[in-house]
Scaffold this active site. Structure first.
Site, PDB file in Angstrom:
ATOM      1  N   CYS A 168       4.179  14.574   5.709  1.00  0.00           N
ATOM      2  CA  CYS A 168       4.009  13.132   5.517  1.00  0.00           C
ATOM      3  C   CYS A 168       5.295  12.502   4.991  1.00  0.00           C
ATOM      4  O   CYS A 168       5.874  12.953   4.003  1.00  0.00           O
ATOM      5  CB  CYS A 168       2.871  12.893   4.527  1.00  0.00           C
ATOM      6  SG  CYS A 168       2.560  11.164   4.176  1.00  0.00           S
ATOM      7  N   ASN A 222       7.302  14.285  -0.048  1.00  0.00           N
ATOM      8  CA  ASN A 222       8.113  15.225   0.723  1.00  0.00           C
ATOM      9  C   ASN A 222       9.535  14.696   0.839  1.00  0.00           C
ATOM     10  O   ASN A 222       9.761  13.625   1.398  1.00  0.00           O
ATOM     11  CB  ASN A 222       7.500  15.425   2.113  1.00  0.00           C
ATOM     12  CG  ASN A 222       6.115  16.040   2.036  1.00  0.00           C
ATOM     13  OD1 ASN A 222       5.946  17.135   1.520  1.00  0.00           O
ATOM     14  ND2 ASN A 222       5.103  15.328   2.517  1.00  0.00           N
ATOM     15  N   SER A 243      -2.230   2.787   2.910  1.00  0.00           N
ATOM     16  CA  SER A 243      -1.015   3.283   2.257  1.00  0.00           C
ATOM     17  C   SER A 243      -0.727   2.404   1.043  1.00  0.00           C
ATOM     18  O   SER A 243       0.057   1.462   1.113  1.00  0.00           O
ATOM     19  CB  SER A 243       0.163   3.261   3.242  1.00  0.00           C
ATOM     20  OG  SER A 243      -0.036   4.190   4.280  1.00  0.00           O
ATOM     21  N   LEU A 244      -1.356   2.725  -0.064  1.00  0.00           N
ATOM     22  CA  LEU A 244      -1.253   1.888  -1.267  1.00  0.00           C
ATOM     23  C   LEU A 244      -0.057   2.288  -2.125  1.00  0.00           C
ATOM     24  O   LEU A 244       0.838   1.493  -2.378  1.00  0.00           O
ATOM     25  CB  LEU A 244      -2.554   1.979  -2.060  1.00  0.00           C
ATOM     26  CG  LEU A 244      -2.683   1.027  -3.235  1.00  0.00           C
ATOM     27  CD1 LEU A 244      -2.615  -0.423  -2.785  1.00  0.00           C
ATOM     28  CD2 LEU A 244      -3.983   1.297  -4.000  1.00  0.00           C
ATOM     29  N   HIS A 245      -0.081   3.505  -2.656  1.00  0.00           N
ATOM     30  CA  HIS A 245       1.072   4.139  -3.300  1.00  0.00           C
ATOM     31  C   HIS A 245       1.496   3.545  -4.640  1.00  0.00           C
ATOM     32  O   HIS A 245       2.495   4.004  -5.213  1.00  0.00           O
ATOM     33  CB  HIS A 245       2.285   4.155  -2.359  1.00  0.00           C
ATOM     34  CG  HIS A 245       2.009   4.745  -1.025  1.00  0.00           C
ATOM     35  ND1 HIS A 245       1.438   5.991  -0.870  1.00  0.00           N
ATOM     36  CD2 HIS A 245       2.195   4.253   0.233  1.00  0.00           C
ATOM     37  CE1 HIS A 245       1.291   6.247   0.424  1.00  0.00           C
ATOM     38  NE2 HIS A 245       1.730   5.211   1.106  1.00  0.00           N
ATOM     39  N   GLU A 252       8.300  11.300  17.108  1.00  0.00           N
ATOM     40  CA  GLU A 252       7.810  12.623  16.739  1.00  0.00           C
ATOM     41  C   GLU A 252       6.289  12.621  16.608  1.00  0.00           C
ATOM     42  O   GLU A 252       5.687  11.660  16.134  1.00  0.00           O
ATOM     43  CB  GLU A 252       8.479  13.089  15.444  1.00  0.00           C
ATOM     44  CG  GLU A 252       9.976  13.301  15.647  1.00  0.00           C
ATOM     45  CD  GLU A 252      10.719  13.806  14.425  1.00  0.00           C
ATOM     46  OE1 GLU A 252      11.812  14.375  14.604  1.00  0.00           O
ATOM     47  OE2 GLU A 252      10.220  13.627  13.287  1.00  0.00           O
ATOM     48  N   GLY A 254       6.173   4.410  12.499  1.00  0.00           N
ATOM     49  CA  GLY A 254       5.806   3.030  12.772  1.00  0.00           C
ATOM     50  C   GLY A 254       4.603   2.533  11.996  1.00  0.00           C
ATOM     51  O   GLY A 254       3.857   3.311  11.390  1.00  0.00           O
ATOM     52  N   GLU A 255       4.433   1.215  11.997  1.00  0.00           N
ATOM     53  CA  GLU A 255       3.269   0.537  11.410  1.00  0.00           C
ATOM     54  C   GLU A 255       2.342   0.130  12.554  1.00  0.00           C
ATOM     55  O   GLU A 255       2.637  -0.797  13.310  1.00  0.00           O
ATOM     56  CB  GLU A 255       3.717  -0.685  10.607  1.00  0.00           C
ATOM     57  CG  GLU A 255       2.626  -1.672  10.233  1.00  0.00           C
ATOM     58  CD  GLU A 255       1.457  -1.053   9.484  1.00  0.00           C
ATOM     59  OE1 GLU A 255       0.340  -1.081  10.037  1.00  0.00           O
ATOM     60  OE2 GLU A 255       1.655  -0.545   8.360  1.00  0.00           O
ATOM     61  N   CYS A 263      10.573   2.098  12.228  1.00  0.00           N
ATOM     62  CA  CYS A 263       9.657   1.254  11.463  1.00  0.00           C
ATOM     63  C   CYS A 263      10.462   0.204  10.721  1.00  0.00           C
ATOM     64  O   CYS A 263      11.555   0.497  10.210  1.00  0.00           O
ATOM     65  CB  CYS A 263       8.850   2.089  10.468  1.00  0.00           C
ATOM     66  SG  CYS A 263       7.590   1.129   9.581  1.00  0.00           S
TER      67      CYS A 263
END
Length: 388
Positions: free
Chosen positions: A359, A316, A237-239, A109, A183-184, A129
């Protein structure tokens, strides 16, 4: 000429495309010049063809009017310009467009996000992923394979052709590309880097290096390689503000913990001009998981030595996910704590969530062939940077 969108029925009925011709979308400028050299042609011919391919989204050699007829005939015999086809299009009420793009017998996508001053394209780098981030829909689909250069840059080419064909509707041309789709990207450096080179090339899409952004969850050896290969903007992308939470929601952290990851980020900043001295930290807001004021204080302390701005991302939802979205009040409190430490902090506006294009919502259509193998390697052996 309007851009034709292949229906799912058309795609399923069409035979698999097998060709021994060189797909010129697989070649960056250096490789394109080498290819033309094998044809006995001078390098400027490669530049001419690239200009037709990317400035005009041309896939027909006969339309390349400044290429002589003999060379056009030769190219038709040995080469092609074949971008992946759009098999489904969804349009959000906010103007966001999501395209499902056929790559072999599966789909990835791609998302087009128009704004007043820009238009961003979110591009996928893999079919699925393997990193299994718990809050991301793509990760729940498993992993199948890396995308080829032509399948990555082909997403940009296809979107540019569609948007160009829709100029009468007032759509903005693509000004920014973010490698934040399925994906990464750092697990597919061999194909991602040449694709980004085409995005930056003046004979390609000619984007500024500050307008091409790669997002990574922390494949540290590949991040170090990236800094020696290309200069683009970096998003992290820590999060999570600590290893305990990140181990749970971003499992690759068990292999490369936050300290190791941020050290690699600082090394990249030292090599990069595209980031203007700082990177973007992405932080998804999960209700009562990582969104407390104590977490904000921890995050500020964690990032004190890493030049950055922070994007807070309201989570999301997707079916079966074990999380909830943080309330606006919790996000606001979190943001104010970070700003009190002097961090530039932005709450990302959710776009395209009504068509599952926001996202963390991209899923595509993935045949999971290697997820368990990759999981074992993440827990034990080092992860190699592999090509298709």
């Amino acid at each position: 000429m309007s851009e034709h969108i292949v229906t799912p029925e058309d795609a399923s009925a069409a035979p698999a495309i097998k060709s021994e011709k060189i797909n010129l979308l697989d070649l960056n400028r250096q490789a394109m010049r080498e290819f033309f050299k094998t044809l006995g042609e001078k390098p400027f011919r490669a530049d001419q063809v690239m200009k037709w391919m990317y400035h005009y989204c041309c896939d027909d050699f006969d339309e390349m009017t400044d290429i002589n007829k003999v060379l056009r005939g030769k190219l038709k015999e040995v080469a092609e310009i074949r971008a992946p086809e759009v098999v489904e299009e969804q349009r959000s009420s906010d103007g966001t467009i999501k395209w499902a793009i056929a790559v072999g017998d599966q789909r990835v996508e791609t998302v087009y996000i128009p704004e007043d001053d820009r238009a961003t394209l979110c591009v996928s780098s893999q079919v699925g992923c393997a990193l299994e981030c718990k809050f991301c829909s793509t990760a729940q689909q498993g992993f199948n394979r890396n995308l080829r250069v032509s399948e990555i840059i082909g997403q940009v080419w296809r979107a540019a052709k569609i948007i160009g064909a829709a100029k009468v509707t007032g759509q903005r041309p693509i000004t920014n590309v973010v490698m934040m789709g399925m994906g990464e990207p750092l697990l597919n450096l061999t194909n991602v880097v040449p694709a980004m080179e085409i995005m930056l090339d003046d004979f390609g899409f000619g984007l500024s290096k500050r307008r091409v952004t790669l997002s990574t969850s922390g494949v540290v050896p590949a991040l170090d390689k990236l800094g020696d290969m290309i200069d683009v903007a970096l998003a992290i992308s820590l999060h999570a503000p600590n290893d305990e939470i990140r181990d749970e929601i971003v499992p690759i952290n068990k292999k490369y913990n936050i300290e190791t990851f941020l050290a690699a980020v600082r090394r990249y900043i030292g090599k990069s001009n595209a980031n203007q001295g700082r990177v973007t930290i992405e932080y998804v807001m999960l209700d009562h998981v990582n969104d407390g004021t104590e977490h904000a204080h921890q995050l500020a302390e964690l990032l004190k030595d890493t030049p950055c701005k922070i994007n807070l991302i309201p989570w999301n939802p997707f079916p079966g996910a074990p999380y909830g979205r943080s309330s606006n009040s919790r996000i606001d409190r979190f943001s104010k704590v970070l700003m009190s430490y002097g961090f530039t902090t932005i709450v990302r506006k959710t776009r395209g969530d009504d068509i599952d294009a926001a996202c963390g919502q991209l899923a595509g259509d993935v045949i999971d062939r290697t997820k368990r193998t990759m999981r074992k390697r993440m827990q034990g052996e080092p992860i190699a940077v592999k090509a298709v």
